[in-house]
Motif scaffolding. Structure first.
Motif, short mmCIF file in Angstrom:
data_model
loop_
_atom_site.label_atom_id
_atom_site.label_comp_id
_atom_site.label_asym_id
_atom_site.label_seq_id
_atom_site.Cartn_x
_atom_site.Cartn_y
_atom_site.Cartn_z
N VAL A 35 0.86 -1.18 0.00
CA VAL A 35 0.00 0.00 0.00
C VAL A 35 0.89 1.23 0.00
O VAL A 35 1.85 1.31 0.75
N LYS A 39 -1.71 6.59 1.19
CA LYS A 39 -3.09 6.14 1.05
C LYS A 39 -3.59 5.55 2.36
O LYS A 39 -2.85 4.90 3.09
N THR A 42 -8.13 1.99 5.11
CA THR A 42 -9.55 1.65 4.96
C THR A 42 -10.22 2.66 4.05
O THR A 42 -9.78 3.81 3.91
N MET A 43 -11.30 2.21 3.41
CA MET A 43 -12.06 3.07 2.51
C MET A 43 -13.54 2.96 2.85
O MET A 43 -14.01 1.91 3.27
N GLU A 47 -15.65 6.14 -1.22
CA GLU A 47 -14.26 6.12 -1.68
C GLU A 47 -14.00 4.91 -2.58
O GLU A 47 -13.34 5.02 -3.63
N LEU A 48 -14.54 3.75 -2.19
CA LEU A 48 -14.33 2.55 -2.99
C LEU A 48 -15.06 2.66 -4.33
O LEU A 48 -14.50 2.30 -5.36
N GLU A 51 -13.01 4.82 -6.53
CA GLU A 51 -11.78 4.16 -6.97
C GLU A 51 -12.06 3.09 -8.03
O GLU A 51 -11.30 2.94 -8.97
N HIS A 80 -10.96 -2.78 3.75
CA HIS A 80 -9.53 -2.78 4.00
C HIS A 80 -8.83 -2.80 2.63
O HIS A 80 -9.01 -3.73 1.83
N ARG A 81 -8.06 -1.75 2.33
CA ARG A 81 -7.49 -1.57 1.00
C ARG A 81 -6.69 -2.79 0.51
O ARG A 81 -6.93 -3.28 -0.60
N GLU A 85 -7.60 -5.05 -2.78
CA GLU A 85 -6.66 -5.22 -3.89
C GLU A 85 -6.44 -6.70 -4.18
O GLU A 85 -6.43 -7.13 -5.33
#
Length: 91
Positions: A35, A39, A42-43, A47-48, A51, A80-81, A85
């Motif tokens: 990450v 950044k 968390t989003m 935000e998600l 993105e 959780h980013r 991913e």
């Protein structure tokens, strides 16, 4: 429950060919996802959605149907980013 399919490819290689085998990560400590330092980890739904370039209603539907990894914290849905991913790479 997630189900995984493991495929193995068997090849005959020339004797003089040098091959380097790369072992895939086996534990979360070996996780290759990095990450970026600036950044957030968390989003939010908004935000998600921004993105992924999809609507927030699509995100809410995916959450309701448990199609996307998420956590609910005091009524808020958080993502959780690194988990997202990884999920994107595996779907």
């Amino acid at each position: 429950m997630k189900q995984y399919l493991k495929l193995e490819l068997l090849l005959e290689l020339p004797v003089d060919l040098e091959v380097e085998l790369i072992k895939p990560p086996t534990t979360q400590g070996d996780n290759p996802i990095i990450v970026e330092p600036n950044k957030k980890m968390t989003m939010s739904v908004e935000e998600l959605a921004e993105e992924l370039q999809i609507s927030t209603s699509t995100i809410y539907t995916m959450v309701r149907q448990n199609e996307i990894p998420h956590k609910k914290v005091r009524g808020r849905i958080l993502f959780h980013r690194p988990t997202i991913e990884e999920w994107l790479m595996n779907t």
